[in-house]
Scaffold this motif. Structure first.
Motif, PDB file in Angstrom:
ATOM      1  N   ILE B  34       0.833  -1.201   0.000  1.00 56.59           N
ATOM      2  CA  ILE B  34       0.000   0.000   0.000  1.00 56.59           C
ATOM      3  C   ILE B  34       0.869   1.253   0.000  1.00 56.59           C
ATOM      4  O   ILE B  34       0.614   2.221  -0.715  1.00 56.59           O
ATOM      5  N   LEU B  97       2.217   7.205   6.669  1.00 55.85           N
ATOM      6  CA  LEU B  97       1.569   6.346   5.681  1.00 55.85           C
ATOM      7  C   LEU B  97       1.085   7.160   4.481  1.00 55.85           C
ATOM      8  O   LEU B  97       1.192   6.734   3.352  1.00 55.85           O
ATOM      9  N   LEU B  98       0.555   8.336   4.767  1.00 56.15           N
ATOM     10  CA  LEU B  98      -0.041   9.146   3.703  1.00 56.15           C
ATOM     11  C   LEU B  98       0.959  10.101   3.072  1.00 56.15           C
ATOM     12  O   LEU B  98       0.619  10.839   2.166  1.00 56.15           O
ATOM     13  N   ASP B 100       2.031  12.769   4.143  1.00 56.33           N
ATOM     14  CA  ASP B 100       1.347  14.048   4.187  1.00 56.33           C
ATOM     15  C   ASP B 100       2.287  15.135   4.689  1.00 56.33           C
ATOM     16  O   ASP B 100       2.848  15.056   5.772  1.00 56.33           O
ATOM     17  N   GLU B 111      -8.135  10.551   6.972  1.00 59.62           N
ATOM     18  CA  GLU B 111      -7.017   9.974   7.721  1.00 59.62           C
ATOM     19  C   GLU B 111      -7.518   8.907   8.691  1.00 59.62           C
ATOM     20  O   GLU B 111      -6.869   7.881   8.899  1.00 59.62           O
ATOM     21  N   ALA B 114      -8.049   5.921   6.690  1.00 58.00           N
ATOM     22  CA  ALA B 114      -6.784   5.266   6.359  1.00 58.00           C
ATOM     23  C   ALA B 114      -6.254   4.483   7.546  1.00 58.00           C
ATOM     24  O   ALA B 114      -5.793   3.344   7.409  1.00 58.00           O
TER      25      ALA B 114
END
Lengths: 751, 222
Positions: B34, B97-98, B100, B111, B114
């Motif tokens: 992912i 993870l993002l 960001d 979020e 997620a």
């Protein structure tokens, strides 16, 4: 929209929904609900085949339920299906696990579109996919896939993130800007100080630390005025601790003020002040430049511009400026200015024979010599070459100029020692006087130059006034002064005496001693001419002593020959009165001549009383203590304070002859005379009138109550030898009787 | 009620760790896929703690704010599985993870989703391993974002009164640039707790060597 909590029904409730299939009405209803809902609903069986495909997903995917049924997701979306969705379906069917695929982490969303445009752009709906196990009516494992449109959420979040990004950018920019400005301020060579509305320092950059020698932490929060010298006129006017000075300064673009370092030393700075408002409070930004060096350089340039590099004397430009000032001062004070133009005689010869080095050294020596000759208030300038000039400002008479010129000529005529060589030189001086010889610096200097050439023509080593009369006057004065010096030694002085008659008795009560000069060439010289000259030259002191000595001796002679009550009055000039040892000198003379002190009367002028009152009073008291009588001459012309008069030990006042002269014809004069007599009576003083010439004057003065009379009506001043016969003659007349005056007049006429 | 075991034998512990490691490995693979970067998950610690002392495992105080994911499960044994982090660690993890760059003050809706997906992957992997290997049947529900004081978060499992013990599994997410630690917490009711340990014992028996060398109240490591 269906939330996840709603859709996350437990497996058992899904079963309950499917159990309703038997009831047709319920089924139609549930079918309608499922097809009306705004969520994509797909049911997949254990063979991975679609068994249910609702209207929403039909619309969004452009695949009808008829087309979708009995096909796998991989089959329906061959290239675009996420393997995670496939795994999730598998997991739900075989493991009975629910799976959530969030939009943020989903690289391959199901290709469903909200519009044709998005379809063409291949921009699928932002979606959340939940995959849950279901059980069919026969207990077979099924899987429910729900696709939830998160467009709105995504859009909302995109806006939020955009805003957040912008905010962060702004914050970053602001921070960078601050760092930039801070670096700018820290690296600038000017001191930068910010001051708040209360006048307290809030920023102090490294350059300011260097300028003021403060450490930043020590000065922050301190009043800005601490950095300014308290001697600044504009600053002392400002209240301490306020920023009023800054609000004043911020109106000006630039201002030079005296600043103060940590150790208290002051130095010049240039301030420029800007102001701004933060939170509606004024903040002042002060830029500080230390201009000590600049000032020093300016002063140096100023000096170079106005001084001769060789001798450091003022040059022509400064000379002219000083002369302009001197002229202005003289106009205000009604005094004179002397301008002297000097030229070294035969200087060219020195330069040519001994070289420029020696010539320069000679010029330096001469300039030092000139400085020694002059007062601090005079200006000595070098105009160029061997030409010098002197300004003598604020003088009262030509004598001052004559003396200086004499001094300069004689001082420069002495030999100068240059490089072990003795160089003989001399100077020719031309003199002009303001205002008689010119009205401006140009004219005065030009005429002085002309006068200097006259001096050269007259054989050098001398001085010449520009105007002939002035020159002659100067020469005469010089000659007279020389003669005056010789006169004492040559016994050219002698005394005359004028009797003073007491009106109450008609007899001579005293004599006034008057000095006379019998000049060998000029004959009798007026005391009005030689007394001021002797005062200027200092000759007055020995002359005064001679007069006293002579008067005392001769008077003692008259007393010895029977005139027991005779008193002699001697005039003392201001210079003599103020000279050291006056009292001792008089005491010695009295002792030497044997004259009793009460036979001596000292006359001083009214004006002398008022100069240095304390010292005058002390001297008068000393004289009075000796037993000497004191008399005030020329009374009524000065400005004596009557209060002082009372405190001085004075015995007699002598009415000025100007009042006596007009006493008969002028009522004002008569009134003044009357007042003086009344004043004398009230203070217990004797009042004498001098210069009495006519019978009318005498009669009136007697009526007014005057005590004594001195004047031609009784006797002119007489040589010592004639005094006794005159006394006898006056005493023999009866002056008490009014009609007797005719007789006396006749008597005097015969004399 | 008889409370059979608030502690596990060393053998049981080792067995459970082994089970979980298999699942965790799969989860790490899924996460790496992912995120497009290597994520490895490790389980350095596992222990049973009594309910009352449970807070210490995740936070120093019961009132400390924690955030994470909760999933219910039912079947052979039932309860809730939680993936919990300190609030700040949780945010860090999501943002890592993002990828960001513009963190908001709180987790946004997306979020949270997620994080739910991450929790879903990890918890499903754990549950899947346990179910598969112990031969148990377990169904899991969808993940739910939870946030609050630790003791309040526990109450959302609706099992708080029945909880006898919590199974704490320390999980560390190691990414190239950072390492963030959290806990997988299994909340069993008492009956499920007994079934769980029975299943573990059954599993151990099924693989135990015939000479019984490892028998004993506290066995050595496998």
């Amino acid at each position: 929209m269906i939330t996840r909590e709603q859709s996350a029904a437990s497996p058992s409730s899904t079963g309950a929904l499917l159990n309703a299939q038997g009831d047709r009405e319920s089924f139609v209803c549930v079918d309608q609900i499922i097809n009306a809902t705004e969520v994509g609903i797909v049911v997949i069986d254990s063979q991975q085949q679609v068994v249910f495909w609702n209207t929403w997903i039909e619309n969004m995917s452009n695949i009808s339920q008829a087309d979708a049924l009995h096909r796998s997701l991989t089959d329906l979306f061959p290239t675009q299906i996420s393997p995670r969705l496939i795994n999730a379906v598998d997991n739900a069917i075989s493991n009975r696990f629910a799976t959530l695929i969030s939009p943020a982490l989903n690289q391959s969303p199901v290709p469903i579109f909200s519009s044709q445009e998005n379809r063409l752009l291949n921009r699928p709906i932002p979606q959340m996919i939940t995959v849950k196990p279901l059980s069919g009516a026969r207990g077979e494992a099924l899987c429910l896939v729900q696709i939830i449109d998160l467009s709105q959420t995504t859009k909302r979040e995109r806006v939020l993130r955009k805003q957040a990004r912008e905010m962060q950018q702004l914050a970053t920019q602001a921070k960078e800007r601050e760092v930039f400005l801070r670096t700018l301020i820290d690296s600038t060579i000017d001191g930068v100080i910010t001051v708040d509305a209360k006048g307290l320092i809030s920023t102090f950059n490294p350059a300011a630390c260097q300028i003021f020698h403060y450490l930043t932490p020590d000065i922050l929060g301190q009043p800005f005025n601490l950095l300014l010298s308290p001697d600044n006129p504009s600053i002392s006017a400002a209240e301490p601790g306020t920023s009023s000075i800054l609000s004043q300064l911020s109106c000006n673009s630039c201002l030079e003020v005296e600043a103060r370092k940590y150790d208290g030393t002051t130095f010049p700075v240039e301030l420029s002040v800007g102001s701004m408002e933060i939170d509606q409070q004024p903040v002042y930004i002060v830029s500080v430049k230390d201009i000590t060096e600049r000032k020093r350089a300016e002063a140096q340039i100023q000096h170079i511009a106005h001084h001769d590099p060789l001798t450091s004397l003022p040059n022509r430009a400064l000379f002219q400026d000083r002369l302009d000032q001197a002229i202005a001062l003289a106009q205000r004070n009604n005094t004179l200015v002397a301008v002297m133009f000097l030229d070294l005689d035969r200087f060219k010869g020195v330069n040519d024979t001994l070289g420029h080095h020696t010539g320069d050294a000679l010029l330096k020596s001469v300039s030092n010599c000139l400085l020694e000759c002059t007062r601090a208030s005079d200006t000595v300038a070098r105009l160029g070459g061997d030409e010098f000039a002197i300004i003598q400002p604020d003088i009262n008479s030509i004598e001052g100029a004559v003396k200086l010129a004499q001094k300069v000529v004689s001082a420069t005529a002495s030999a100068f020692s240059i490089d072990d060589k003795s160089i003989q030189t001399s100077t020719s001086v031309g003199i002009t006087l303001f205002p008689s010889d010119g009205q401006d610096h140009e004219q005065l200097l030009k005429n002085a130059d002309t006068a200097m050439y006259m001096a050269k023509k007259k054989g050098r080593n001398n001085f010449q006034f520009f105007s002939r009369e002035m020159h002659e006057e100067a020469q005469n004065k010089l000659k007279l002064e020389q003669d005056l010096r010789a006169a004492l030694e040559k016994s050219e002085f002698f005394l005359q005496y004028q009797p003073k008659v007491v009106l109450s008795t008609g007899r001579v009560g005293g004599l006034e001693a008057l000095v006379r000069w019998d000049h060998p060439q000029r004959g009798l010289v007026s005391p009005g001419e030689f007394i001021p000259l002797s005062e200027e030259s200092g000759l007055i002191v020995p002359l005064g002593e001679w007069v006293l000595e002579r008067a005392c001796r001769e008077t003692q002679g008259y007393i010895d020959r029977g005139h027991k009550n005779l008193r002699v009055a001697v005039n003392i000039s201001p210079v003599q009165f103020q000279s050291q040892g006056l009292v001792e000198s008089i005491a010695r003379i009295l002792h030497n001549t044997g004259l009793s002190p009460h036979h001596l009367e000292i006359e001083i002028t009214e004006n002398m009383l008022m100069e240095d009152v304390v010292e005058t009073a002390r001297r008068l008291r000393d004289l009075s203590d000796l037993g000497i009588e004191l008399s005030i001459d020329d009374f009524g012309t000065g400005y004596s304070s009557l209060g002082y008069l009372k405190s001085f030990p004075v015995n007699t006042i002598k009415i000025d002859r100007s009042f006596v002269k007009d006493v008969v014809t002028d009522k004002d004069s008569a009134a003044i005379v009357q007042s003086i007599i009344n004043l004398g009576d009230n203070l217990g003083l004797k009042v004498i009138a001098e210069g009495v010439e006519t019978r009318d004057q005498l009669q009136l003065l007697r009526q007014l109550g005057c005590h004594e009379i001195q004047g031609f009506i009784f006797s002119r001043p007489l040589p010592a030898a004639d005094v006794e016969s005159a006394i006898a003659r006056i005493n023999s007349c009866d002056v008490i009787e009014p009609n007797a005056t005719t007789h006396r007049w006749r008597v005097l006429g015969e004399a | 009620m008889n409370l059979p075991a608030t502690t596990l034998s060393g053998l049981q512990e080792d067995a459970i760790t082994e089970l979980l490691n298999i699942g965790i490995g799969q989860a790490a693979g899924a996460l790496s896929e992912i995120m497009g970067e290597e994520v490895s998950l490790t389980i350095p610690l596992m222990e049973f703690l009594p309910n009352t002392g449970a807070a210490q495992g995740v936070s120093t105080e019961p009132s400390d704010i924690v955030a994470g994911i909760q999933q219910r499960f039912e079947g052979t044994f039932q309860g809730a599985a939680l993936l919990l982090f300190q609030e700040s660690d949780c945010m860090q993890l999501v943002r890592a993870l993002l990828h960001d760059t513009v963190p908001l003050a709180e987790l946004s809706e997306l979020e949270e989703e997620a994080l739910a997906e991450i929790g879903n992957i990890v918890l499903n992997a754990c549950l899947g391993s346990i179910a598969n290997i112990l031969g148990s049947s377990i169904q899991s529900s969808l993940p739910l974002y939870i946030h609050g004081k630790f003791d309040e978060v526990l109450k959302t499992t609706d099992m708080a009164t029945e909880i006898s013990s919590l199974l704490y599994i320390r999980v560390e997410f190691q990414m190239p640039t950072r390492c963030i630690g959290g806990y997988v917490v299994f909340v069993f009711d008492t009956v499920s707790m007994i079934r769980f340990t029975e299943n573990v014992d059954n599993f151990l028996r099924s693989i135990k060597p015939p000479d019984n060398v490892l028998a004993g109240p506290i066995g050595g490591k496998l």
